[in-house]
Scaffold this active site. Structure first.
Site, PDB file in Angstrom:
ATOM      1  N   GLN A 129       0.827  -1.208   0.000  1.00 25.56           N
ATOM      2  CA  GLN A 129       0.000   0.000   0.000  1.00 25.56           C
ATOM      3  C   GLN A 129       0.865   1.264   0.000  1.00 25.56           C
ATOM      4  O   GLN A 129       1.520   1.551   1.002  1.00 25.56           O
ATOM      5  CB  GLN A 129      -0.884  -0.005   1.257  1.00 25.56           C
ATOM      6  CG  GLN A 129      -1.761   1.209   1.405  1.00 25.56           C
ATOM      7  CD  GLN A 129      -2.434   1.262   2.762  1.00 25.56           C
ATOM      8  OE1 GLN A 129      -1.974   0.633   3.721  1.00 25.56           O
ATOM      9  NE2 GLN A 129      -3.501   2.003   2.862  1.00 25.56           N
ATOM     10  N   GLY A 130       0.855   2.000  -1.081  1.00 24.52           N
ATOM     11  CA  GLY A 130       1.652   3.227  -1.184  1.00 24.52           C
ATOM     12  C   GLY A 130       0.816   4.465  -0.939  1.00 24.52           C
ATOM     13  O   GLY A 130       0.500   5.211  -1.880  1.00 24.52           O
ATOM     14  N   SER A 164       4.451  -1.348   4.304  1.00 26.71           N
ATOM     15  CA  SER A 164       4.632  -2.721   4.797  1.00 26.71           C
ATOM     16  C   SER A 164       4.724  -3.675   3.609  1.00 26.71           C
ATOM     17  O   SER A 164       4.025  -3.495   2.605  1.00 26.71           O
ATOM     18  CB  SER A 164       3.446  -3.149   5.657  1.00 26.71           C
ATOM     19  OG  SER A 164       3.147  -2.176   6.621  1.00 26.71           O
ATOM     20  N   GLU A 247     -11.197  -3.056   5.597  1.00 19.97           N
ATOM     21  CA  GLU A 247     -10.517  -3.870   6.588  1.00 19.97           C
ATOM     22  C   GLU A 247     -11.383  -4.109   7.815  1.00 19.97           C
ATOM     23  O   GLU A 247     -11.240  -5.107   8.504  1.00 19.97           O
ATOM     24  CB  GLU A 247      -9.262  -3.099   6.999  1.00 19.97           C
ATOM     25  CG  GLU A 247      -8.130  -3.974   7.368  1.00 19.97           C
ATOM     26  CD  GLU A 247      -6.995  -3.166   7.949  1.00 19.97           C
ATOM     27  OE1 GLU A 247      -6.881  -1.974   7.604  1.00 19.97           O
ATOM     28  OE2 GLU A 247      -6.262  -3.728   8.753  1.00 19.97           O
TER      29      GLU A 247
HETATM   30  C1  LIG Z   1       2.397  -0.945  11.726  1.00 18.28           C
HETATM   31  C2  LIG Z   1       2.187   0.105  10.672  1.00 18.28           C
HETATM   32  C3  LIG Z   1       2.022  -0.275   9.357  1.00 18.28           C
HETATM   33  C4  LIG Z   1       1.839   0.702   8.372  1.00 18.28           C
HETATM   34  N1  LIG Z   1       1.738   0.292   7.062  1.00 18.28           N
HETATM   35  C5  LIG Z   1       1.554   1.211   6.095  1.00 18.28           C
HETATM   36  C6  LIG Z   1       1.478   0.819   4.722  1.00 18.28           C
HETATM   37  O1  LIG Z   1       1.615  -0.367   4.390  1.00 18.28           O
HETATM   38  N2  LIG Z   1       1.288   1.766   3.780  1.00 18.28           N
HETATM   39  C7  LIG Z   1       1.133   3.083   4.099  1.00 18.28           C
HETATM   40  O2  LIG Z   1       0.898   3.881   3.188  1.00 18.28           O
HETATM   41  N3  LIG Z   1       1.248   3.508   5.388  1.00 18.28           N
HETATM   42  C8  LIG Z   1       1.455   2.603   6.389  1.00 18.28           C
HETATM   43  N4  LIG Z   1       1.566   3.016   7.705  1.00 18.28           N
HETATM   44  C9  LIG Z   1       1.578   4.447   8.000  1.00 18.28           C
HETATM   45  C10 LIG Z   1       0.324   4.955   8.723  1.00 18.28           C
HETATM   46  O3  LIG Z   1      -0.774   4.985   7.872  1.00 18.28           O
HETATM   47  C11 LIG Z   1       0.695   6.350   9.272  1.00 18.28           C
HETATM   48  O4  LIG Z   1       1.714   6.166  10.233  1.00 18.28           O
HETATM   49  C12 LIG Z   1      -0.503   7.017   9.916  1.00 18.28           C
HETATM   50  O5  LIG Z   1      -1.429   7.393   8.935  1.00 18.28           O
HETATM   51  C13 LIG Z   1      -0.070   8.277  10.720  1.00 18.28           C
HETATM   52  O6  LIG Z   1       0.684   9.123   9.944  1.00 18.28           O
HETATM   53  P1  LIG Z   1       2.117   9.671  10.419  1.00 18.28           P
HETATM   54  O7  LIG Z   1       2.919   8.512  10.875  1.00 18.28           O
HETATM   55  O8  LIG Z   1       2.649  10.528   9.315  1.00 18.28           O
HETATM   56  O9  LIG Z   1       1.818  10.570  11.707  1.00 18.28           O
HETATM   57  P2  LIG Z   1       1.278  12.075  11.705  1.00 18.28           P
HETATM   58  O10 LIG Z   1       0.076  12.177  10.829  1.00 18.28           O
HETATM   59  O11 LIG Z   1       2.407  12.990  11.423  1.00 18.28           O
HETATM   60  O12 LIG Z   1       0.824  12.225  13.191  1.00 18.28           O
HETATM   61  C14 LIG Z   1       1.727  12.496  14.263  1.00 18.28           C
HETATM   62  C15 LIG Z   1       0.905  12.732  15.524  1.00 18.28           C
HETATM   63  O13 LIG Z   1       0.069  13.890  15.350  1.00 18.28           O
HETATM   64  C16 LIG Z   1      -1.292  13.563  15.584  1.00 18.28           C
HETATM   65  N5  LIG Z   1      -2.179  14.300  14.674  1.00 18.28           N
HETATM   66  C17 LIG Z   1      -2.020  14.414  13.333  1.00 18.28           C
HETATM   67  N6  LIG Z   1      -3.058  15.145  12.820  1.00 18.28           N
HETATM   68  C18 LIG Z   1      -3.865  15.464  13.867  1.00 18.28           C
HETATM   69  C19 LIG Z   1      -5.078  16.179  13.984  1.00 18.28           C
HETATM   70  N7  LIG Z   1      -5.667  16.728  12.920  1.00 18.28           N
HETATM   71  N8  LIG Z   1      -5.618  16.323  15.217  1.00 18.28           N
HETATM   72  C20 LIG Z   1      -5.026  15.775  16.323  1.00 18.28           C
HETATM   73  N9  LIG Z   1      -3.852  15.087  16.270  1.00 18.28           N
HETATM   74  C21 LIG Z   1      -3.290  14.912  15.053  1.00 18.28           C
HETATM   75  C22 LIG Z   1      -1.392  12.064  15.295  1.00 18.28           C
HETATM   76  O14 LIG Z   1      -2.506  11.486  15.963  1.00 18.28           O
HETATM   77  C23 LIG Z   1      -0.046  11.572  15.818  1.00 18.28           C
HETATM   78  O15 LIG Z   1      -0.123  11.376  17.215  1.00 18.28           O
HETATM   79  C24 LIG Z   1       1.780   2.078   8.709  1.00 18.28           C
HETATM   80  C25 LIG Z   1       1.943   2.462  10.054  1.00 18.28           C
HETATM   81  C26 LIG Z   1       2.158   1.492  11.030  1.00 18.28           C
HETATM   82  C27 LIG Z   1       2.354   1.938  12.440  1.00 18.28           C
END
Ligand SMILES: Cc1cc2nc3c(=O)[nH]c(=O)nc-3n(C[C@H](O)[C@H](O)[C@H](O)COP(=O)(O)OP(=O)(O)OC[C@H]3O[C@@H](n4cnc5c(N)ncnc54)[C@H](O)[C@@H]3O)c2cc1C
Length: 407
Positions: A129-130, A164, A247
């Site tokens: 998933q990209g 992933s 999902e």
């Molecule tokens: C085990 C795992 C597998 C994954 N696999 C994939 C995958 O295969 N493909 C893929 O594309 N992605 C994948 N991801 C990524 C996942 O979708 C992102 O980590 C997730 O969407 C959060 O984005 P970020 O890490 O950029 O955090 P951010 O969005 O930067 O968030 C950082 C912090 O700020 C908070 N925050 C952000 N916006 C707000 C708001 N508006 N109000 C309040 N708080 C806020 C968040 O809750 C978090 O605590 C995976 C993540 C994990 C942990």
């Protein structure tokens, strides 16, 4: 909530139980009880057995390799396999079958469905998933990976992260910006891209544990056929949102059973460490048990709606928030039960950095420490963070005003 199951579904349950009794070893201890390499081999062979016996893609039409049954039969299968402590396939099937498979069924062209769906079910193709990017996670619509149409090809440039299974996948589905001028949700397209395309570079990310389940995926002038678009060009946001919903339906059935297995393991841990008689520990174990029961009832409510109208609604956010926040409490309790000994990781390690350890896994300090440090923490991040779920619930259920845009 409607707790009745149809006679057809109950007849199917009998069939699944007979299948499990016939194909699982008589003294089957649960997938977690096998050593890691044996478990991986078993799961690969088990997936083939399920496929050969027509138990994958139950609710998909027969012309695409499915069985033409209903979602209720699919839920029954999920429940029975979870009770028998055996998975339906490797973890990456969540992305291949549940996410992209179901999305193609809803949005794909006839040609796409015939080309991709049978290969997904047979296991010939696996997907990753990209979506996420270094600056676009919760704010996914802020993504900057670009795709430009050049003749009869899309040319993709940009970077994805946290992808992933990217090292083992044959295909990646990518959200890319195809119109940079319109408001951000309206200029995104959903593209299908073979991982062998020249210009794709996968770089594994090393985790705290030393493992590398995630990757960065770089696109530099990667060219794919113009026809590899799912849904409307510039209309990929709606496709992506329906993908994220797929999902959750089965999770509502799976989670209560999975967390009940984990609770049994937690009680055994308290016994093993001689702490089962302590009132404070007992009270916390009881608190956890109640939460799993609430999860079961919540799951029934969600399933009723899912089976009735195929739509999960905001209840899916309640469920995601509930189980992921619960799991952090369980992980903390396990560490408290083990005390300082728990800080020395020894023994069996969970095979993945998300969800809980596999059912049947022996209790070990390494297992619970891993769950505490990685699995439980990541549960509150992937598929929408807890804060994001709270925002959705605040707006859609409580009717609170929309969050003001930042910056
Ligand atoms: C085990 C795992 C597998 C994954 N696999 C994939 C995958 O295969 N493909 C893929 O594309 N992605 C994948 N991801 C990524 C996942 O979708 C992102 O980590 C997730 O969407 C959060 O984005 P970020 O890490 O950029 O955090 P951010 O969005 O930067 O968030 C950082 C912090 O700020 C908070 N925050 C952000 N916006 C707000 C708001 N508006 N109000 C309040 N708080 C806020 C968040 O809750 C978090 O605590 C995976 C993540 C994990 C942990």
């Amino acid at each position: 909530m409607d707790l009745r199951s149809s006679p057809e579904a109950e007849a199917f349950r009998v069939r699944v139980r007979a299948f499990l009794a016939e194909h699982l070893p008589a003294d089957w201890p649960g997938i977690g009880a096998l050593p890691a390499d044996e478990a991986a081999e078993f799961v690969a062979a088990w997936r083939k057995t399920l496929y050969a016996n027509g138990l994958l893609g139950l609710a998909w039409p027969t012309e695409y390799g499915g069985q033409g049954m209903t979602k209720l039969e699919q839920v029954v299968l999920v429940e029975e396999c979870a009770r028998a402590m055996v998975p339906l396939g490797p973890a990456r099937d969540t992305i291949s079958v549940k996410m992209v498979g179901n999305t193609l069924l809803r949005w794909g062209t006839e040609e796409q469905k015939r080309a991709f769906l049978p290969r997904i079910l047979s296991g010939e193709d696996s997907w990753c998933q990209g979506f996420s990017e270094p600056n676009a996670g919760s704010d996914l619509a802020g993504l900057t990976t670009r795709a430009v149409l050049d003749g009869d090809e899309w040319v993709i440039d940009g970077q994805k992260i946290w992808t992933s299974f990217a090292t083992e996948a044959d295909w990646i589905f990518v959200l890319a910006r195809t119109d940079p001028i319109v408001p951000k949700h309206r200029g995104i397209t959903f593209l299908l891209c073979p991982m062998t395309t020249p210009g794709i570079d996968v770089r594994p990310i090393r985790m705290l544990t030393g493992g590398s389940e995630f990757n960065e995926v770089f696109f530099t002038g990667a060219r794919i056929p113009a026809a590899n678009v799912v849904g409307p060009v510039h209309g990929g946001w709606a496709v992506a949102m329906s993908l994220l919903g797929h999902e959750r339906g089965e999770e509502a059935a799976l989670n209560p059973i999975m967390f009940r297995h984990e609770h049994d393991r937690l009680v055994a841990l308290a016994r093993e460490h001689g702490r089962i008689g302590e009132p404070v520990i007992r009270e916390q174990l009881a608190w956890c048990f109640e939460r799993v029961e609430i999860m079961r009832l919540l799951g029934m409510r969600i399933l009723t709606q899912y089976l009735r109208d195929g739509d999960l609604g905001p209840a899916a956010s309640i469920s995601k928030l509930y189980w992921s926040e619960y799991h952090k409490v369980v992980a903390n309790l396990a560490m408290q039960i083990m005390g300082p000994v728990g800080l020395v990781p020894e023994g069996h390690v969970p095979p993945r950095a998300y969800r809980t350890d596999d059912p049947g896994a022996p209790n070990s300090t390494a297992s619970w420490e891993h769950i505490w440090m990685l699995n439980a923490a990541s549960g509150t991040v992937y598929a929408g963070t807890s804060q994001v779920q709270r925002n959705i619930l605040g707006e859609s259920i409580l009717g609170l005003p929309k969050e003001p845009p930042v910056g």
